[in-house]
Every structure is written in structure tokens, then in C-alpha cells.
Design a protein around this motif. Structure first.
Motif, PDB file in Angstrom:
ATOM      1  N   ILE A 511      73.427  24.144  -7.591  1.00  0.00           N
ATOM      2  CA  ILE A 511      72.946  23.488  -6.370  1.00  0.00           C
ATOM      3  C   ILE A 511      73.767  22.242  -6.071  1.00  0.00           C
ATOM      4  CG2 ILE A 511      70.607  24.368  -6.633  1.00  0.00           C
ATOM      5  CD1 ILE A 511      69.697  21.745  -7.693  1.00  0.00           C
ATOM      6  N   GLN A 512      73.789  21.870  -4.802  1.00  0.00           N
ATOM      7  CA  GLN A 512      74.560  20.716  -4.356  1.00  0.00           C
ATOM      8  C   GLN A 512      73.806  19.416  -4.635  1.00  0.00           C
ATOM      9  OE1 GLN A 512      75.295  21.695  -0.253  1.00  0.00           O
ATOM     10  NE2 GLN A 512      77.048  23.007  -0.739  1.00  0.00           N
ATOM     11  N   ARG A 513      74.477  18.314  -4.365  1.00  0.00           N
ATOM     12  CA  ARG A 513      73.937  17.007  -4.744  1.00  0.00           C
ATOM     13  C   ARG A 513      72.551  16.755  -4.146  1.00  0.00           C
ATOM     14  NH1 ARG A 513      73.343  12.581  -2.149  1.00  0.00           N
ATOM     15  NH2 ARG A 513      74.596  13.326  -0.394  1.00  0.00           N
ATOM     16  N   LEU A 514      72.381  17.031  -2.844  1.00  0.00           N
ATOM     17  CA  LEU A 514      71.097  16.763  -2.214  1.00  0.00           C
ATOM     18  C   LEU A 514      69.989  17.583  -2.860  1.00  0.00           C
ATOM     19  CD1 LEU A 514      69.426  15.416   0.007  1.00  0.00           C
ATOM     20  CD2 LEU A 514      70.069  17.300   1.535  1.00  0.00           C
ATOM     21  N   GLY A 515      70.293  18.850  -3.154  1.00  0.00           N
ATOM     22  CA  GLY A 515      69.302  19.693  -3.810  1.00  0.00           C
ATOM     23  C   GLY A 515      68.948  19.177  -5.193  1.00  0.00           C
ATOM     24  N   ARG A 516      69.949  18.692  -5.926  1.00  0.00           N
ATOM     25  CA  ARG A 516      69.684  18.166  -7.256  1.00  0.00           C
ATOM     26  C   ARG A 516      68.821  16.902  -7.175  1.00  0.00           C
ATOM     27  NH1 ARG A 516      70.996  19.268 -12.735  1.00  0.00           N
ATOM     28  NH2 ARG A 516      69.557  17.843 -13.775  1.00  0.00           N
ATOM     29  N   GLU A 517      69.080  16.072  -6.192  1.00  0.00           N
ATOM     30  CA  GLU A 517      68.262  14.870  -6.019  1.00  0.00           C
ATOM     31  C   GLU A 517      66.805  15.239  -5.740  1.00  0.00           C
ATOM     32  OE1 GLU A 517      70.135  12.719  -2.898  1.00  0.00           O
ATOM     33  OE2 GLU A 517      71.806  11.998  -4.148  1.00  0.00           O
ATOM     34  N   ARG A 518      66.617  16.254  -4.936  1.00  0.00           N
ATOM     35  CA  ARG A 518      65.250  16.686  -4.631  1.00  0.00           C
ATOM     36  C   ARG A 518      64.564  17.272  -5.860  1.00  0.00           C
ATOM     37  NH1 ARG A 518      66.530  19.570   1.249  1.00  0.00           N
ATOM     38  NH2 ARG A 518      66.530  17.640   2.474  1.00  0.00           N
ATOM     39  N   LEU A 519      65.309  18.039  -6.642  1.00  0.00           N
ATOM     40  CA  LEU A 519      64.745  18.589  -7.873  1.00  0.00           C
ATOM     41  C   LEU A 519      64.381  17.465  -8.836  1.00  0.00           C
ATOM     42  CD1 LEU A 519      64.137  21.189  -9.501  1.00  0.00           C
ATOM     43  CD2 LEU A 519      66.448  21.010 -10.445  1.00  0.00           C
ATOM     44  N   ASP A 520      65.255  16.469  -8.959  1.00  0.00           N
ATOM     45  CA  ASP A 520      64.987  15.345  -9.861  1.00  0.00           C
ATOM     46  C   ASP A 520      63.769  14.548  -9.414  1.00  0.00           C
ATOM     47  OD1 ASP A 520      67.141  16.083 -11.366  1.00  0.00           O
ATOM     48  OD2 ASP A 520      68.512  14.581 -10.538  1.00  0.00           O
ATOM     49  N   ALA A 521      63.524  14.534  -8.131  1.00  0.00           N
ATOM     50  CA  ALA A 521      62.330  13.843  -7.637  1.00  0.00           C
ATOM     51  C   ALA A 521      61.079  14.680  -7.832  1.00  0.00           C
ATOM     52  CB  ALA A 521      62.499  13.515  -6.153  1.00  0.00           C
ATOM     53  N   PHE A 522      61.238  16.025  -7.820  1.00  0.00           N
ATOM     54  CA  PHE A 522      60.065  16.899  -7.871  1.00  0.00           C
ATOM     55  C   PHE A 522      59.544  17.132  -9.283  1.00  0.00           C
ATOM     56  CE2 PHE A 522      58.484  21.250  -8.551  1.00  0.00           C
ATOM     57  CZ  PHE A 522      57.296  21.142  -7.853  1.00  0.00           C
ATOM     58  N   VAL A 523      60.424  17.403 -10.246  1.00  0.00           N
ATOM     59  CA  VAL A 523      59.959  17.797 -11.581  1.00  0.00           C
ATOM     60  C   VAL A 523      59.057  16.736 -12.212  1.00  0.00           C
ATOM     61  CG1 VAL A 523      60.666  18.396 -13.924  1.00  0.00           C
ATOM     62  CG2 VAL A 523      61.848  19.411 -11.967  1.00  0.00           C
ATOM     63  N   PRO A 524      59.385  15.434 -12.136  1.00  0.00           N
ATOM     64  CA  PRO A 524      58.433  14.445 -12.675  1.00  0.00           C
ATOM     65  C   PRO A 524      57.063  14.524 -12.007  1.00  0.00           C
ATOM     66  CG  PRO A 524      60.578  13.444 -12.389  1.00  0.00           C
ATOM     67  CD  PRO A 524      60.659  14.792 -11.740  1.00  0.00           C
ATOM     68  N   ARG A 525      57.020  14.778 -10.712  1.00  0.00           N
ATOM     69  CA  ARG A 525      55.733  14.955 -10.030  1.00  0.00           C
ATOM     70  C   ARG A 525      54.984  16.149 -10.609  1.00  0.00           C
ATOM     71  NH1 ARG A 525      55.212  12.353  -5.113  1.00  0.00           N
ATOM     72  NH2 ARG A 525      57.111  11.451  -4.260  1.00  0.00           N
ATOM     73  N   LEU A 526      55.729  17.233 -10.818  1.00  0.00           N
ATOM     74  CA  LEU A 526      55.132  18.443 -11.370  1.00  0.00           C
ATOM     75  C   LEU A 526      54.514  18.162 -12.736  1.00  0.00           C
ATOM     76  CD1 LEU A 526      54.682  21.506 -11.677  1.00  0.00           C
ATOM     77  CD2 LEU A 526      57.063  21.692 -12.396  1.00  0.00           C
ATOM     78  N   LEU A 527      55.251  17.492 -13.596  1.00  0.00           N
ATOM     79  CA  LEU A 527      54.730  17.203 -14.934  1.00  0.00           C
ATOM     80  C   LEU A 527      53.527  16.280 -14.870  1.00  0.00           C
ATOM     81  CD1 LEU A 527      58.145  16.785 -16.781  1.00  0.00           C
ATOM     82  CD2 LEU A 527      56.462  18.596 -17.157  1.00  0.00           C
ATOM     83  N   ALA A 528      53.576  15.305 -13.970  1.00  0.00           N
ATOM     84  CA  ALA A 528      52.451  14.373 -13.853  1.00  0.00           C
ATOM     85  C   ALA A 528      51.177  15.094 -13.447  1.00  0.00           C
ATOM     86  CB  ALA A 528      52.782  13.282 -12.834  1.00  0.00           C
ATOM     87  N   GLN A 529      51.295  16.108 -12.584  1.00  0.00           N
ATOM     88  CA  GLN A 529      50.094  16.857 -12.194  1.00  0.00           C
ATOM     89  C   GLN A 529      49.736  17.933 -13.206  1.00  0.00           C
ATOM     90  OE1 GLN A 529      49.123  18.163  -8.376  1.00  0.00           O
ATOM     91  NE2 GLN A 529      49.909  16.378  -7.286  1.00  0.00           N
ATOM     92  N   ALA A 530      50.742  18.499 -13.878  1.00  0.00           N
ATOM     93  CA  ALA A 530      50.458  19.558 -14.856  1.00  0.00           C
ATOM     94  C   ALA A 530      49.574  19.045 -15.985  1.00  0.00           C
ATOM     95  CB  ALA A 530      51.765  20.118 -15.411  1.00  0.00           C
ATOM     96  N   VAL A 531      49.816  17.822 -16.432  1.00  0.00           N
ATOM     97  CA  VAL A 531      49.044  17.293 -17.574  1.00  0.00           C
ATOM     98  C   VAL A 531      47.609  16.982 -17.180  1.00  0.00           C
ATOM     99  CG1 VAL A 531      51.097  16.383 -18.709  1.00  0.00           C
ATOM    100  CG2 VAL A 531      49.820  14.917 -17.154  1.00  0.00           C
ATOM    101  N   GLU A 532      47.286  17.049 -15.901  1.00  0.00           N
ATOM    102  CA  GLU A 532      45.897  16.870 -15.481  1.00  0.00           C
ATOM    103  C   GLU A 532      45.080  18.146 -15.709  1.00  0.00           C
ATOM    104  OE1 GLU A 532      44.616  13.985 -14.367  1.00  0.00           O
ATOM    105  OE2 GLU A 532      46.577  13.074 -14.739  1.00  0.00           O
ATOM    106  N   HIS A 533      45.747  19.259 -16.018  1.00  0.00           N
ATOM    107  CA  HIS A 533      45.061  20.538 -16.223  1.00  0.00           C
ATOM    108  C   HIS A 533      44.694  20.722 -17.691  1.00  0.00           C
ATOM    109  CE1 HIS A 533      45.614  22.551 -12.235  1.00  0.00           C
ATOM    110  NE2 HIS A 533      46.481  21.578 -12.112  1.00  0.00           N
ATOM    111  N   ASP A 534      43.687  21.593 -17.910  1.00  0.00           N
ATOM    112  CA  ASP A 534      43.244  21.849 -19.281  1.00  0.00           C
ATOM    113  C   ASP A 534      44.335  22.497 -20.119  1.00  0.00           C
ATOM    114  OD1 ASP A 534      40.774  20.819 -18.643  1.00  0.00           O
ATOM    115  OD2 ASP A 534      39.914  22.779 -18.131  1.00  0.00           O
ATOM    116  N   ASN A 535      45.176  23.305 -19.466  1.00  0.00           N
ATOM    117  CA  ASN A 535      46.217  24.024 -20.199  1.00  0.00           C
ATOM    118  C   ASN A 535      47.566  23.783 -19.529  1.00  0.00           C
ATOM    119  OD1 ASN A 535      47.835  25.797 -21.610  1.00  0.00           O
ATOM    120  ND2 ASN A 535      46.389  27.509 -21.521  1.00  0.00           N
TER     121      ASN A 535
END
Length: 973
Positions: A511-535
Motif C-alpha cells: 500500500i502507498q503512504r496515505l494508506g499506510r498512515e490510515r492503517l497506522d491510525a486504525f489498528v490502535p483504535r481496533l485494539l483499544a476497542q477489542a480489549v473491551e470485549h470478553d474475548n
């Protein structure tokens, strides 16, 4: 907004009220004959607008002529303004005279429009439309006048490829494009021409580019130059490719290439409202079609929000730099913010929701409400606030015909604005203005604001910032696993490996730079919400395949980053169902459905489903088969997801889930039949009935099995039979006639093609046609007569069992009714019960042998109830098929005496009829219903978990034994 009538003039305005009247003193007799309302309006409007007073002073006779025409008191009829201007230019043969006549007519109309606006005889819509019509007529009539003389001088431009004469296409942008011009607006234009070539008919030909550049310059001069008569419209060409430094005109190819390769986000925003306002309308329509993919992306484009946010930031910086906080267009809560809200939804969703591809802002707001993008209360506030601001804008500009959106800083003009707006004083007006600006700004921030501003940590960091070092490999594996374990991951090393595999995988590396920046911004959000789940381990396992699938289409990641609620719903649904997780990973466009929680968990009823699909397809050109097929598939995917989500959330019980999935199939089949019919008829003509009249369509699609019995599940295929009642021998009436039998076979093939073809959005349904007469060896489509003969003379008992669950899904009402008569007659025949029991039992035994659990002899072996043994919910003894066969046996055995048994095609209601008729004890009928629903509910849950319909043998003991007992009681064993 309903504005009050003008209040009495404040003292500060009284000296201004007499100016216009003084200029008309010599015409006192004519004034005396005026209606009192017009004389009063003269004083009021003259006091409120220096422009009106100056026009009257400059040319009192022209004003009196306008007043005598009655146009000050009535709206113009459609086309009247253009007719008047055309007449004004009729005998004009000099370019300087063209400019004079255009300006004088413009001044006349501007005076009329301002008069009607300030006297509140015209509402906002009339004022904007009149101004836009004035601009359209000025541009187009001036263009055609100039073109004729320009071509006489330099030759007629001819297309190199088409060899056809060429005309300029004038695109109106912004408020002109949307028919929303304000009282002193400039006009944003772009010039294009269809193709390169050169002029013909002169000794020294010009290149088409040069021809149209010179013509464009003459047109701008005719409209924009300020003379003693003023101007027609200020012309702004800076929205063209490359802005002021670019060529004045572009060929269509050059325009398409520019927007495809270099078009920027703000240019997409501008192009939303583009409209052909002059020149070649037909070619202009083709140009807009060429540019549509640039404006409206086929996928959900949440990157538009980022772009609008950046544009808004630049505007805010400019407002602060120039001290324009009092600018009602660009300041906080101004007109531009309402436009941004509407256009954000248009840019994000407009590629898929064609109802959003329109220009006028108020109509877009209406669509946003109607389609459920914004709540009615929000739209009401935006609409009322916008209309208030536009009236204020007109008030500011009516004073001196000056292009301004700044609130005045002097008492005289403040009094004018307050009076125009119907307020007793400036303070009261300002309070109302600030109210609307505050509400608009609040709504704007809900749509456009950066979610980090709302949800970030207290120190201003973004959501999930604590996970950024782990994702970016700033931590070693041991530290990363420790953080994952502390956050609740039970297998942190596996979670770490999954994240590493994603980060280092080929999709992400590509992926190009802009896409990588968006991925880098998204994955931490994903992990922050994932740990709110029981599993969280399960959440990560199911969601990361989606992240990998969309890594190169990072607009989807923006969607989830911009909408924390959507991300939350995504994780919850994926945690609950791997089937949903797989569907969204395969078809990321389904992420759109997660944006609206109310809509996601509330699928529509059957009539709304059908109407929604009909509306979607009517917006697609009839000859665009690819887009029609994509629209059908997206509709099915979206509503299937909504049903599954509702089932998981517990808002839809099992029976309703099947109802919705069946309604969905029927809505789709209805449209597919319509498409297939039109396509087949357009190719071969219409088939005929035996009496020679035309079929319309004399064709039905009959559903068997689950779709016939209203019991569709997630991923169910469709058992279908096609029946027609046309004349098989008569030829169609088209240019390529074929006999009726061939026509209906082609129609059936077309339907199957539309249903089963794999596109980027998958296929609609798998289709099973083996239940048609003679099975796979029979004709694809049967005539009604042939179907009846087969059912009466050749069909096996198991085919009559299948017919019990058959019903017409879509098609001709007349043929449908005839099919029901055939079905009732065939199924209602008296039967030899001993023979019937033997045949039903024999068929059931074959099914158990072939399809039941081998380890337990299809649930009949002694170990069938052990925990280690499997129980096939459908095929094993005591399961679903046993209940279905009992119901089918009962219907075949007794329907000749009890025809009500044939009223329904679903097992639950047939069991009701058996109980009410006393053919089955009511407690036994209820027991079978409850067991049947329990089995199907378990099968649905397993389907959502992507598991076969098999449970452990220690489940459903009582239910299985009860079904087996009743099976024996019917002597079917």
C-alpha cells in the motif's frame, strides 16, 4: 422558515425612504394611479436598498415601465425571462450593443428581483431561481450570439474524429450549478469542447483550442466587463483545471484526463453542483457523465470527510487571518457548514446511493432525511437555519448590489438588515442569528469533526494511542505480549503473531503512504476497542482478515476510524458470528450498514423492502446491466446482514428471520423477472397467448422447499420452477421472432444468469431447478398445461410432497391463480393410505441411509443419545425431516376431505390446521411446532457460526423421543 411581514420603518431609515420617490416627482400623476401597496413598497424598498433607489434615480422611466408591466407584483412564468432577453437581443448586430442590452436587461431584472425579495412577495426559492435563470439566459444567449459571428470570422470548428461542428460547453459550478444564486453572486464557470480539430470555411483555419479560447474570452467580456451600464455577472474561472494558470478551455479528453490523474478533493466538492448552463446541452450531458466517476466513487468514500475537514480548517484560518468571524457564509455556523454537511454525505455515499446525486442543497437535505442518513429533527434545524442565513445573505446584498456576506458595522445598514428580516431591532435579529449559527455549528461538528477531538485521551492523544508503539514495533515481542496479556488477551503470543503477519504481509507492504498512515491510525483504535470485549483473541482473529482485505482500499479504514460506533458494532457482530465476519471481509461495502444503528437492527417489512429495491433500480439506466446486477447484489448483502445482526441482537425471533429472508428473496426475484423480461422482449419481441393477444408476462416463478415454505436461512439456495401460459407454437412479434417455447426458455435462462452470475459482489443466489417436471432432464420452463399433466400422470409421491411446500413467488397474477388451482387439484386427490404410508416411509428411510449420521445409524442406534454421538438436526431420526414428512403425509392423506390443509405452504400453519381439524391432537400439533422451531433456531445459530447443523447426541432428548413417538403413531415407521 416563515418570515414576518415588514415592521414599520425605524427612524434611522426614514430619510432614505423619500429618495426614490423624489426621483419620480415629475411622474406624480402616474404614481397616483398606483395601488396603495405599491406606493408603500416603493418607500420601504427604497429605504432598505440603495441599489433600488439608484436604479430609479438613473432611469426613472425604465422603472415606471417595469412597474406598469405588473412584473413587480407577479412571478415570471417558466421560460418568460429567457423569452424577454431573447426579444431584447433580437435585432442586435454589434458586440458593444450586445453588452449594453445585456446590462440594461440585467439591471431591470435585478431591480425586479430585489424589489420582490425585500417586499416579501417572493420566497427564497423564487429569488434564487430567478437569479439563476437570469444567469443561464445571459450566458447561453450571449454565447450563441457570439458563436455565430465568431464562426463567420474564423470558420466553423470541426471535430477531427467525428467530423461534426463543435460547440462550447459552459459548466456552471457552485450556486449557479445548483440553481441557488444569491442576489449579488459571481458565477463560477468552466469551458469545455468535445474534441480537437480545426475550423473550416476560411482561408486560415484556427485550431479548435484557439477558436474556443478566443470565443471564451469574448463571452467573459460580454458578461463581466464593467461599463457605464454596470455588469451582467462577475465571472470567476478559477475552478477550471490548474486554476488561473491553466488554459481557459479544455477538450473533453483533457478534462477527463486531468480529473482522473490530478483532480483534488476540493474539485470533487465543486463538481457536485456542476450543470450545463450554456452552449451544447447534449455534449454537456456527455461530459458530466464522463466526470461522474471522479465525483462519486463506487465505494464508500469516508476520505471525503478528511478532505472537507482540511478545507474547513483552511477556511477557518482565512477567517481568523482576515477577521471575518462576522461572515455568515464562511464563519462558524455559516452557510458553508450546512453545504459541507450535505456534501459530505453526497461524496461518501453518492456513488452507491444515486438519490444523493443531485445539486440543490435543500433537496439533498430532504433526501438525507428520507433515506435515514440524518434524523428529521436535525434536518429541520439545518433546513431552517440555512434558509434564515440565505435570507440574511440576500438582505446584506440587496442594500447595494454588492457581493458580501459580512454583517454590517454601521447603524444604518444594521437597521436595514434587521428590518428586512422582520425584527424590531439589531439586537433581536442578532440573537436569532447566533442561535441558528450555534445549532448549525453543533451539527457540523457531529458530522465533520475529528473523532479524536471527541474521544481522545485527556492529554489530547488519539484513541488507542497506547497501542501505537506495539503496532509500529517499537516494543520487542516480550514487552508486546506482556501488554496484550495485561489488556486481557488469553493467548498474547498468537495475537502478536497475527498483528505481525498483517503488518509484514504482502497486502500491507504494497500500500502507498496515505494508506499506510490510515492503517497506522486504525489498528490502535481496533485494539483499544477489542480489549473491551470478553474475548479479544476471538475479535482479533475474525476482524484482522477484514483489515487485510481492505488495506489497499483504505477509505474503509477511514470509515471505521471516523465512526467509532460503526467499529464497535463491527467488533460485536464479528465476535458473535464468523459468518458475518466472513461476509464483511468478502464484501467490505457492507461496512456502510454499520453506520446507522437504528437501521441495522430494524430491517424493513416486505412492502418497504420491495419499494426500496424498486427505487434503487429506477435510478439506474435501463441499459446498464452491470450496475443493475451490482445494485441487486448489494441490496441482498446489506439486508441479509441486517437480518443476521437483528437475530444476534435478539430483536428478530426465528420465524421473523425466515420471513425477512424470504421477503428479501421475493423482492429480488420480482425485479430480476422484470429485468429478464425486458431484456428478452427487447431482443425477440413479446410472446403470444393462444388467443393471439400478447403475454404480459404470463409467467410465474414458483418457489419450493425453504423459500416456498417461508423458511429461508442464511445462505439458503432457492428451489425454483418456472411456468408459463403462453402459446408454445406462436412466434414472438419482434425483429428476431422465435416460438413461444423458445422465448420462455430464453427468459428462464436469463433469470438464472441474473441470479447466479458471479460479480465483484458475489452471486445473488444458488438456484436449484431439479424439482421441475422430469428433473434435470426436463425442460427448463414448463407450460402450465404440461406441468398439470406431469403432476397428475407422472409425478412420484415425493414430488407431491414437495408440491405441498410450493407457492408462486412472483409473476403473473392470472397464471399464479391457475397454478394454485392445479396444485389444489393434484394434492387434493383421494389416495390409498397404506400405499401412501409405504411410499413416504420408504423415501424417508432412503434419506436417513444416505444423509443421516453414520455413527448412530441416523439416530436409531443405541448410542444415539450419548454425548460423544452426533445428532443431525435435519436428517437424523426425530429431527426436522421427520416432522416435515409427517406434515406432508397428513396433507396428502386428508386434504381431499380437508382442503384447508392446502391453504399454507409452511409447516407451522399446516400443523395449526391439522390441530383445528382434529386430525392431530392439538397438544401434539403444538409439540411438533415447538420442537420444529427449536431445531430450526439451533440450525440458524450454527449457520451464523459457520458450523454444520449437527449437535452432540446428549441434546434434544425429549424432543427427539416425542417426534419418534408421533412418527410411530402415524404408522410411518
Amino acid at each position: 422558515m416563515s418570515l414576518p411581514s415588514l415592521v414599520d420603518l425605524p427612524t434611522v431609515l426614514l430619510p432614505c425612504a423619500s429618495r426614490a420617490g423624489t426621483a419620480l416627482q415629475e411622474q406624480a400623476e402616474r404614481l397616483a394611479s398606483w395601488p396603495a401597496a405599491r406606493r408603500e413598497a416603493l418607500a420601504r424598498v427604497g429605504a432598505l436598498s440603495d441599489f433600488v433607489s439608484e436604479q430609479i434615480v438613473r432611469d426613472p422611466l425604465a422603472f415606471l415601465e417595469l412597474a406598469d408591466s405588473g412584473e413587480l407584483e407577479r412571478p415570471l412564468r417558466p421560460g418568460e425571462l429567457r423569452e424577454q432577453m431573447n426579444a431584447a437581443l433580437a435585432d442586435c448586430d454589434d458586440e458593444a450593443e450586445l453588452g449594453r442590452r445585456l446590462r440594461r436587461y440585467r439591471n431591470r431584472q435585478q431591480l425586479r428581483i430585489v424589489w420582490r425579495d425585500l417586499s416579501r412577495q417572493a420566497d427564497l426559492n423564487e429569488t434564487c431561481c430567478d437569479l439563476s435563470d437570469l444567469a443561464d439566459a445571459s450566458i447561453d444567449l450571449a454565447y450563441h450570439w457570439l458563436y455565430e459571428r465568431h464562426a463567420a470570422q474564423f470558420g466553423t470548428p470541426i471535430g477531427r474524429r467525428s467530423r461534426q461542428p463543435q460547440h462550447l460547453v459552459v459548466l456552471g459550478m457552485g450556486k449557479l450549478g445548483a440553481h441557488e444564486l444569491n442576489l449579488s453572486s459571481d458565477i463560477d464557470l468552466i469551458f469545455g469542447y468535445p474534441e480537437g480539430g480545426e475550423t473550416e470555411g476560411v482561408k486560415r483555419p484556427l485550431d479548435n483550442q484557439e477558436f474556443f479560447t478566443r470565443l471564451g474570452q469574448r463571452l467573459i467580456k460580454a458578461l463581466d466587463a464593467i461599463t457605464v451600464d454596470g455588469f451582467v455577472f462577475r465571472v470567476d474561472m478559477r475552478l477550471r483545471p490548474y486554476g488561473s494558470s491553466g488554459p481557459l478551455v479544455f477538450s473533453f479528453n483533457a478534462l477527463e484526463q486531468y480529473y482522473q490523474d490530478q483532480g483534488r478533493d476540493w474539485e470533487r466538492y465543486a463538481m457536485i453542483k456542476a450543470r450545463v448552463v450554456g452552449g451544447d446541452q447534449v455534449a454537456g450531458k456527455q461530459l458530466l457523465e464522463m466526470l461522474r466517476p471522479f465525483v462519486y466513487r463506487r465505494y464508500l468514500d469516508f476520505s471525503a470527510v478528511e478532505a472537507l475537514r482540511a478545507m474547513k480548517l483552511l477556511i477557518q484560518q482565512e477567517v481568523r487571518r482576515k477577521g471575518m468571524a462576522n461572515n455568515i457564509k464562511l464563519g462558524a455556523g455559516g452557510i458553508r457548514e450546512v453545504e459541507f454537511i450535505a456534501q459530505a454525505f453526497q461524496l461518501i455515499h453518492g456513488g452507491r446511493d444515486l438519490s444523493l446525486q443531485q445539486r440543490p442543497l435543500l433537496k439533498v437535505l430532504q433526501t438525507l432525511e428520507g433515506q435515514g442518513y440524518l434524523p428529521p429533527a436535525v434536518v429541520d434545524e439545518l433546513r431552517d437555519g440555512y434558509r434564515f442565513l440565505r435570507y440574511v445573505e440576500h438582505a446584506l446584498q440587496a442594500i447595494a448590489d454588492r457581493q458580501t456576506q459580512m454583517l454590517p458595522d454601521n447603524d444604518l445598514d444594521r437597521a436595514r438588515v434587521a428590518c428586512i428580516m422582520g425584527f424590531a431591532g439589531w439586537d433581536a435579529f442578532l440573537a436569532q442569528l447566533m442561535h441558528w449559527r450555534g445549532r448549525i455549528d453543533w451539527h457540523f461538528r457531529q458530522v465533520i469533526a475529528d473523532p479524536d477531538e471527541e474521544e481522545g485521551s485527556g492529554d489530547g492523544g488519539c484513541v488507542g494511542a497506547e497501542w501505537l508503539p506495539l503496532w509500529q514495533e517499537a516494543l520487542d515481542e516480550e514487552a508486546a505480549c506482556r501488554q496484550l496479556a495485561d489488556a486481557g488477551f488469553s493467548e498474547p503470543s498468537i495475537a502478536w503473531r497475527r498483528l505481525s503477519d498483517l503488518r509484514n504481509g504482502p497486502q500491507v507492504r504494497a500500500i502507498q503512504r496515505l494508506g499506510r498512515e490510515r492503517l497506522d491510525a486504525f489498528v490502535p483504535r481496533l485494539l483499544a476497542q477489542a480489549v473491551e470485549h470478553d474475548n479479544p483473541d476471538l475479535v482479533l482473529e475474525r476482524v484482522l482478515p477484514l483489515v487485510e482485505a481492505v488495506a489497499r482500499r483504505s477509505a474503509y479504514l477511514v470509515l471505521l476510524s471516523e465512526n467509532p460506533g460503526a467499529l464497535q458494532r463491527l467488533l460485536a457482530l464479528c465476535a458473535a458470528s464468523p459468518w458475518i465476519a466472513e461476509q464483511i471481509a468478502r464484501f467490505p461495502l457492507l461496512l456502510d450498514e454499520l453506520l446507522n444503528e437504528g437501521r441495522l437492527f430494524k430491517p424493513p417489512q416486505a412492502p418497504e423492502l420491495a419499494a426500496e429495491l424498486r427505487e434503487r433500480l429506477t435510478r439506474i439506466p435501463e441499459d446498464d446491466l452491470e450496475q443493475q446486477m451490482e445494485a441487486l447484489r448489494h441490496f441482498k448483502l446489506a439486508h441479509s446482514l441486517r437480518v443476521a445482526a437483528s437475530e444476534i441482537a435478539g430483536t428478530l425471533p426465528l420465524m421473523k428471520v425466515s420471513d425477512y429472508l424470504t421477503w428479501l428473496a421475493e423482492a429480488i426475484l420480482d425485479q430480476v423477472l422484470g429485468l429478464a423480461w425486458r431484456q428478452t422482449v427487447s431482443k425477440f419481441g413479446t410472446p403470444k397467448r393462444s388467443d393471439g393477444s400478447l403475454c404480459d408476462p404470463d409467467f410465474v416463478i414458483v418457489g419450493y422447499g425453504k423459500v416456498g415454505g417461508l423458511e429461508l436461512g442464511h445462505g439458503s439456495d432457492l428451489d425454483l420452477v418456472f411456468i408459463h401460459d403462453g402459446d408454445p407454437q406462436a412466434e414472438t412479434d419482434g425483429a428476431k421472432p422465435i416460438d413461444g417455447a423458445q422465448f420462455f426458455i430464453r427468459l428462464g435462462q436469463r433469470i438464472i444468469h441474473l441470479l447466479t452470475t458471479q460479480t465483484t459482489s458475489g452471486q445473488l443466489y444458488e438456484v436449484d431447478m431439479r424439482l421441475r417436471p422430469s428433473g434435470a432432464s426436463g425442460l427448463l420452463v414448463s407450460s402450465l398445461g404440461a406441468f398439470e399433466r406431469y403432476q397428475r400422470n407422472e409425478a412420484w409421491t415425493w414430488e407431491h410432497q414437495a408440491l405441498i411446500r410450493a407457492r408462486v413467488l412472483v409473476g403473473s397474477a392470472r397464471v399464479g391463480a391457475a397454478f394454485e388451482q392445479v396444485r389444489a387439484a393434484v394434492l387434493g386427490q383421494p389416495r390409498d393410505l397404506d400405499k401412501l404410508r409405504a411410499e413416504v416411509s420408504e423415501m424417508r428411510a432412503k434419506m436417513r441411509d444416505n444423509l443421516g449420521s453414520k455413527a448412530t445409524a441416523a439416530g436409531t442406534a443405541p448410542n444415539a443419545f450419548d454425548a460423544e454421538a452426533p445428532f443431525d438436526l435435519k436428517q437424523d431420526a426425530g429431527g426436522i425431516v421427520d416432522i416435515e414428512f409427517m406434515v406432508q403425509y397428513a396433507a396428502l392423506a386428508w386434504s381431499h376431505q380437508y382442503p384447508q390443509l392446502l391453504r399454507w405452504t409452511d409447516n407451522i400453519r399446516i400443523l395449526d390446521e391439522l390441530g383445528e381439524a382434529g386430525l392431530l391432537p392439538e397438544e401434539d400439533a403444538r409439540l411438533l411446532q415447538e420442537v420444529y422451531k427449536a431445531y430450526r433456531s439451533a440450525a440458524h445459530r450454527l449457520a451464523l457460526q459457520k458450523q454444520p447443523g449437527v449437535v452432540s447426541g446428549d441434546q434434544f432428548h425429549a424432543e427427539r423421543r416425542a417426534v419418534m413417538r408421533l412418527w410411530r403413531a402415524m404408522e410411518l415407521s
